[in-house]
Scaffold this motif. Structure first.
Motif, PDB file in Angstrom:
ATOM      1  N   TYR A 121       0.831  -1.195   0.000  1.00  0.00           N
ATOM      2  CA  TYR A 121       0.000   0.000   0.000  1.00  0.00           C
ATOM      3  C   TYR A 121       0.863   1.240   0.000  1.00  0.00           C
ATOM      4  O   TYR A 121       1.822   1.305   0.750  1.00  0.00           O
ATOM      5  N   PRO A 122       0.589   2.256  -0.767  1.00  0.00           N
ATOM      6  CA  PRO A 122      -0.551   2.432  -1.670  1.00  0.00           C
ATOM      7  C   PRO A 122      -0.274   2.019  -3.109  1.00  0.00           C
ATOM      8  O   PRO A 122      -0.997   2.397  -4.006  1.00  0.00           O
ATOM      9  N   GLU A 133      -5.155  -1.634  -7.985  1.00  0.00           N
ATOM     10  CA  GLU A 133      -6.456  -0.965  -7.914  1.00  0.00           C
ATOM     11  C   GLU A 133      -6.335   0.551  -7.875  1.00  0.00           C
ATOM     12  O   GLU A 133      -7.295   1.272  -8.118  1.00  0.00           O
ATOM     13  N   LEU A 134      -5.150   1.047  -7.551  1.00  0.00           N
ATOM     14  CA  LEU A 134      -4.944   2.494  -7.436  1.00  0.00           C
ATOM     15  C   LEU A 134      -4.101   3.051  -8.580  1.00  0.00           C
ATOM     16  O   LEU A 134      -3.564   4.150  -8.483  1.00  0.00           O
ATOM     17  N   ALA A 156      -8.589   6.774  -9.352  1.00  0.00           N
ATOM     18  CA  ALA A 156      -8.561   5.929  -8.156  1.00  0.00           C
ATOM     19  C   ALA A 156      -7.560   6.472  -7.141  1.00  0.00           C
ATOM     20  O   ALA A 156      -7.817   6.479  -5.932  1.00  0.00           O
ATOM     21  N   TRP A 157      -6.404   6.949  -7.624  1.00  0.00           N
ATOM     22  CA  TRP A 157      -5.367   7.493  -6.739  1.00  0.00           C
ATOM     23  C   TRP A 157      -5.903   8.724  -5.996  1.00  0.00           C
ATOM     24  O   TRP A 157      -5.727   8.869  -4.790  1.00  0.00           O
ATOM     25  N   GLU A 196      -8.413   7.737  -3.346  1.00  0.00           N
ATOM     26  CA  GLU A 196      -7.739   7.164  -2.175  1.00  0.00           C
ATOM     27  C   GLU A 196      -7.037   8.255  -1.372  1.00  0.00           C
ATOM     28  O   GLU A 196      -7.031   8.218  -0.137  1.00  0.00           O
TER      29      GLU A 196
END
Length: 57
Positions: free
Chosen positions: A19-20, A24-25, A30-31, A34
Motif C-alpha cells: 500500500y498504496p 487498484e490504485l 482511483a489514486w 484514495e
C-alpha cells in the motif's frame, strides 16, 4: 485481529507493505479518491519509478 510485535515493513502483511502501490490504485481517478481517504498520500517525497521497481524485487 492481527498483532505485530515489531514495527517494520518486514513484519507486516504483504498488502500493507504494498500500500498504496496497488493495481487498484493505478489510475489517476482511483489514486485521487484514495488520497481523499488517506492523509499520507501526497505528503512525502516523490520516489522515481525505477527505485520503486527495484524495491519490489
Amino acid at each position: 485481529m492481527m498483532v505485530f510485535w515489531k514495527h517494520s515493513p518486514k513484519h507486516s502483511p504483504r498488502q500493507c507493505r504494498a500500500y498504496p502501490f496497488l493495481p487498484e490504485l493505478a489510475s489517476r481517478q482511483a489514486w485521487r479518491a484514495e488520497a481523499r481517504r488517506c492523509e499520507g498520500i501526497g505528503s512525502g517525497p516523490v520516489i522515481p519509478l525505477v527505485k520503486l521497481e527495484r524495491a519490489r524485487t
